[in-house]
Write an enzyme that holds these catalytic residues in place. Structure first.
Site, PDB file in Angstrom:
ATOM      1  N   GLY A  10      -0.815  18.410  -8.312  1.00 57.02           N
ATOM      2  CA  GLY A  10       0.216  17.376  -8.273  1.00 57.02           C
ATOM      3  C   GLY A  10      -0.336  15.977  -8.102  1.00 57.02           C
ATOM      4  N   GLN A  11       0.560  15.014  -8.105  1.00 57.18           N
ATOM      5  CA  GLN A  11       0.158  13.608  -8.016  1.00 57.18           C
ATOM      6  C   GLN A  11      -0.564  13.297  -6.708  1.00 57.18           C
ATOM      7  OE1 GLN A  11       3.161  10.725 -10.028  1.00 57.18           O
ATOM      8  NE2 GLN A  11       4.429  12.223  -8.986  1.00 57.18           N
ATOM      9  N   ALA A  60       4.725  21.777  -2.949  1.00 56.85           N
ATOM     10  CA  ALA A  60       6.155  21.882  -2.635  1.00 56.85           C
ATOM     11  C   ALA A  60       6.951  22.169  -3.904  1.00 56.85           C
ATOM     12  CB  ALA A  60       6.663  20.575  -2.011  1.00 56.85           C
ATOM     13  N   THR A 101       9.825  14.152   3.019  1.00 53.41           N
ATOM     14  CA  THR A 101      10.530  13.325   2.035  1.00 53.41           C
ATOM     15  C   THR A 101      11.695  12.546   2.635  1.00 53.41           C
ATOM     16  OG1 THR A 101      11.953  13.519   0.054  1.00 53.41           O
ATOM     17  CG2 THR A 101      11.873  15.410   1.499  1.00 53.41           C
ATOM     18  N   ASP A 102      12.074  11.481   1.963  1.00 53.27           N
ATOM     19  CA  ASP A 102      13.271  10.723   2.333  1.00 53.27           C
ATOM     20  C   ASP A 102      14.540  11.564   2.193  1.00 53.27           C
ATOM     21  OD1 ASP A 102      12.459  10.422  -0.502  1.00 53.27           O
ATOM     22  OD2 ASP A 102      14.369   9.383  -0.722  1.00 53.27           O
ATOM     23  N   TYR A 125      16.953  20.812  -1.738  1.00 47.50           N
ATOM     24  CA  TYR A 125      15.585  20.318  -1.635  1.00 47.50           C
ATOM     25  C   TYR A 125      15.353  19.671  -0.271  1.00 47.50           C
ATOM     26  CZ  TYR A 125      11.668  17.084  -2.154  1.00 47.50           C
ATOM     27  OH  TYR A 125      10.512  16.372  -1.943  1.00 47.50           O
ATOM     28  N   LYS A 129      12.965  21.044   2.887  1.00 47.74           N
ATOM     29  CA  LYS A 129      11.863  20.210   3.380  1.00 47.74           C
ATOM     30  C   LYS A 129      12.037  19.940   4.882  1.00 47.74           C
ATOM     31  CE  LYS A 129       8.844  18.677   1.501  1.00 47.74           C
ATOM     32  NZ  LYS A 129       7.482  19.242   1.339  1.00 47.74           N
ATOM     33  N   TRP A 150       9.721   8.194  -3.663  1.00 51.15           N
ATOM     34  CA  TRP A 150       9.557   7.540  -4.971  1.00 51.15           C
ATOM     35  C   TRP A 150       8.082   7.437  -5.401  1.00 51.15           C
ATOM     36  CZ3 TRP A 150      13.441   2.984  -5.951  1.00 51.15           C
ATOM     37  CH2 TRP A 150      14.741   3.367  -5.564  1.00 51.15           C
TER      38      TRP A 150
END
Length: 283
Positions: A10-11, A60, A101-102, A125, A129, A150
């Site tokens: 992933g990123q 994730a 995450t937000d 989601y 999380k 983001w």
């Protein structure tokens, strides 16, 4: 220090490994083909074999809309997988960082959420999380939770790449203008993660690049910096319905970073400029 990173495909996972190697650390990145985190026996076997000093858990289930229909799979990855890793970390006395995450918040209001604010997720989601956060805290003593939002990075798909791809064939796009947050460059985030995990400053943190914008404003800045002539029409969330409800307010307070001695990340516009340069250098 030996650091195991899940989600290497992933990123963020990709950039965390890269950032650690630049600091001369022993980095081990595992992607989905290397380790199925929903396989309890495989997780314990891998962690026992590698015996890392620390685990950065970037893997994730992040398909926000599909999560509403694939609830069981989403929970297996985000909750069960996290539990197996935490238990395995405890067995080898490794500290562990969980990337959250937000989406653990409901996105109401216009104030920035602080680390101490009570999560109230509005979709599967975000719910899974948040449950992953609770798992980490219940199993381990030495844990970090970093909530992010983001994200965009070189390795994987993201909003920036999507906008640039659409700009090749479109001169006009409609983008939501009533969801606000902070675009976050994984290269900046990765350096913070690697710095933090070498300390004993455990706890919950929020980490994003500085500055706030809407998705529409983000799109406009992407086109401006990339030199693309694309008109962005600002539309409401209601005009762009999705399977999962998105939080309208993804503002996250980063005060705790400074209190604990960590530097804030650069402004998102500066981050975007460096990211576009990275994309261009890759051809």
């Amino acid at each position: 220090m030996k650091i195991l990173v899940t989600g290497y495909n992933g990123q963020l996972g990709f950039d965390v490994v890269k950032a650690g190697l630049l600091q001369g650390l022993d980095m081990i990145g595992l992607g989905i083909n290397d380790l199925d985190i929903t396989d309890e026996q495989a997780v314990h076997s891998a962690i026992n074999r590698i015996r890392p000093d620390a685990i950065v858990h970037c893997a994730a289930y992040t398909a926000v809309d599909k999560a509403e229909d694939e609830m069981e799979l989403c929970r297996k990855v985000n909750v069960d997988g996290t539990r197996y890793l935490a238990e395995a970390a405890r067995a080898v006395n490794a500290r562990m960082m969980y990337i959250s995450t937000d989406y653990v918040f409901n996105g109401q209001g216009a104030e920035a959420y602080a680390e101490v604010d009570q999560p109230a997720p509005i979709g599967q989601y975000g719910l899974t999380k948040y449950e992953g956060e609770q798992v980490i805290q219940s199993i381990l003593e030495n844990w970090y939770i970093i909530r992010i939002s983001w994200v965009f990075g070189i390795n994987g798909n993201n909003f920036v790449k999507t906008m640039l791809r659409l700009a090749e064939t479109r001169s006009e796009l409609s983008v939501v203008n009533d969801q606000y947050g902070s675009p976050t460059y994984t290269a900046d985030l990765a350096k913070l993660i690697v710095d933090m995990i070498q300390t004993e400053q455990y706890g919950i943190y929020h980490a994003t690049n500085e500055g706030i914008c809407s998705w529409a404003e983000f799109a406009e800045e992407i086109f401006r910096q990339a030199g693309k002539e694309v008109k962005v029409n600002h539309i409401s969330t209601e005009e762009y319905p999705t399977r999962a409800v998105r939080p309208k307010n993804s503002r996250l307070s980063k005060d705790k970073l400074v209190i604990c001695g960590f530097a804030r990340l650069p402004h998102w516009q500066n981050a975007l400029k460096r990211y576009l340069n990275e994309l261009n250098s890759k051809g």
